[in-house]
Scaffold this active site. Sequence first.
Site, PDB file in Angstrom:
ATOM      1  N   TYR A   1     -20.856 -39.450  89.446  1.00  0.00           N
ATOM      2  CA  TYR A   1     -21.476 -38.827  88.104  1.00  0.00           C
ATOM      3  C   TYR A   1     -22.790 -39.167  88.014  1.00  0.00           C
ATOM      4  O   TYR A   1     -23.803 -38.063  87.770  1.00  0.00           O
ATOM      5  CB  TYR A   1     -20.714 -38.873  87.182  1.00  0.00           C
ATOM      6  CG  TYR A   1     -19.140 -38.520  87.176  1.00  0.00           C
ATOM      7  CD1 TYR A   1     -18.978 -36.929  87.345  1.00  0.00           C
ATOM      8  CD2 TYR A   1     -18.299 -39.284  87.389  1.00  0.00           C
ATOM      9  CE1 TYR A   1     -17.587 -36.922  87.406  1.00  0.00           C
ATOM     10  CE2 TYR A   1     -16.991 -38.954  87.567  1.00  0.00           C
ATOM     11  CZ  TYR A   1     -16.566 -37.561  87.493  1.00  0.00           C
ATOM     12  OH  TYR A   1     -15.387 -36.965  87.948  1.00  0.00           O
TER      13      TYR A   1
ATOM     14  N   ASN B   1     -16.702 -26.406  86.902  1.00  0.00           N
ATOM     15  CA  ASN B   1     -16.929 -25.716  88.117  1.00  0.00           C
ATOM     16  C   ASN B   1     -15.631 -24.896  88.101  1.00  0.00           C
ATOM     17  O   ASN B   1     -14.367 -25.421  88.102  1.00  0.00           O
ATOM     18  CB  ASN B   1     -16.586 -26.740  89.231  1.00  0.00           C
ATOM     19  CG  ASN B   1     -16.929 -26.179  90.549  1.00  0.00           C
ATOM     20  OD1 ASN B   1     -17.109 -25.276  90.928  1.00  0.00           O
ATOM     21  ND2 ASN B   1     -16.261 -27.029  91.345  1.00  0.00           N
TER      22      ASN B   1
ATOM     23  N   CYS C   1     -15.826 -30.626  93.906  1.00  0.00           N
ATOM     24  CA  CYS C   1     -15.809 -31.337  93.042  1.00  0.00           C
ATOM     25  C   CYS C   1     -14.850 -32.489  93.043  1.00  0.00           C
ATOM     26  O   CYS C   1     -14.907 -33.579  92.598  1.00  0.00           O
ATOM     27  CB  CYS C   1     -15.534 -30.771  91.433  1.00  0.00           C
ATOM     28  SG  CYS C   1     -14.175 -29.745  91.485  1.00  0.00           S
ATOM     29  N   HIS C   2     -13.846 -32.146  94.029  1.00  0.00           N
ATOM     30  CA  HIS C   2     -12.821 -33.303  94.220  1.00  0.00           C
ATOM     31  C   HIS C   2     -13.439 -34.498  95.026  1.00  0.00           C
ATOM     32  O   HIS C   2     -13.128 -35.485  95.064  1.00  0.00           O
ATOM     33  CB  HIS C   2     -11.782 -32.871  95.108  1.00  0.00           C
ATOM     34  CG  HIS C   2     -12.191 -32.217  96.623  1.00  0.00           C
ATOM     35  ND1 HIS C   2     -12.891 -31.194  96.621  1.00  0.00           N
ATOM     36  CD2 HIS C   2     -12.547 -33.000  97.676  1.00  0.00           C
ATOM     37  CE1 HIS C   2     -13.050 -31.013  98.087  1.00  0.00           C
ATOM     38  NE2 HIS C   2     -12.853 -32.048  98.645  1.00  0.00           N
TER      39      HIS C   2
ATOM     40  N   GLU D   1      -9.220 -35.227 103.771  1.00  0.00           N
ATOM     41  CA  GLU D   1     -10.792 -35.498 104.263  1.00  0.00           C
ATOM     42  C   GLU D   1     -10.957 -37.128 104.757  1.00  0.00           C
ATOM     43  O   GLU D   1     -12.042 -37.279 105.011  1.00  0.00           O
ATOM     44  CB  GLU D   1     -11.871 -35.205 103.372  1.00  0.00           C
ATOM     45  CG  GLU D   1     -11.635 -33.703 103.151  1.00  0.00           C
ATOM     46  CD  GLU D   1     -13.040 -33.238 101.977  1.00  0.00           C
ATOM     47  OE1 GLU D   1     -14.263 -33.965 102.310  1.00  0.00           O
ATOM     48  OE2 GLU D   1     -12.749 -32.089 101.487  1.00  0.00           O
TER      49      GLU D   1
END
Length: 183
Positions: free
Chosen positions: A117, A140, A148-149, A177
Amino acid sequence: MTPHLVPTTETTPSPAETPGRADHGFLRMPTPVGRLEIRSVDGAVSAVRFEQDGRLPLDGTDERPTAVLLEAVEQLDEYFRRRRTMFDVPIAATGTPFQESVWSALREVGFGTTTGYGALAAAAGAPGGGRAAGQAVRANTIAILIPCHRVLGIGGVVTGYSGGDGPPTKRWLLDHEGIPYRR
């Protein structure tokens, strides 16, 4: 992949949900983490939302495909099949100037990497504005395409997530990912 078409009993969406202009549309698609509802306006994706509690905002409304939605479904399907790591479908993210700066910075966070952040706030021109960046991330409405993940708390901790089932959905996307994190 062909978009998932859902039978409906209602044929007219409420004007507040889906404006009646021909350049507005939406589709639903199944994914490994639940259905997504993808919306478009003026040739760009304007929302990607996860179902919550088995529902999507426009359930019961006939889908209205557009060319950009069909492309978005294809790109998201490739992402979930591990065949795509970047998205190039046009998006239309609308928010405050600060939110848009944070979302722009988020789009630069690549597949398999994370940010925090504080770093987002600094990239958006507000050093020390980590809390404000967190609020922008929460606002978002274009999940996955604006990733945003990929935002983790201090020390790589998974913080809240407003999409799908919350933190379990975020952890699934991070695992997908190959991103390490702390619970």
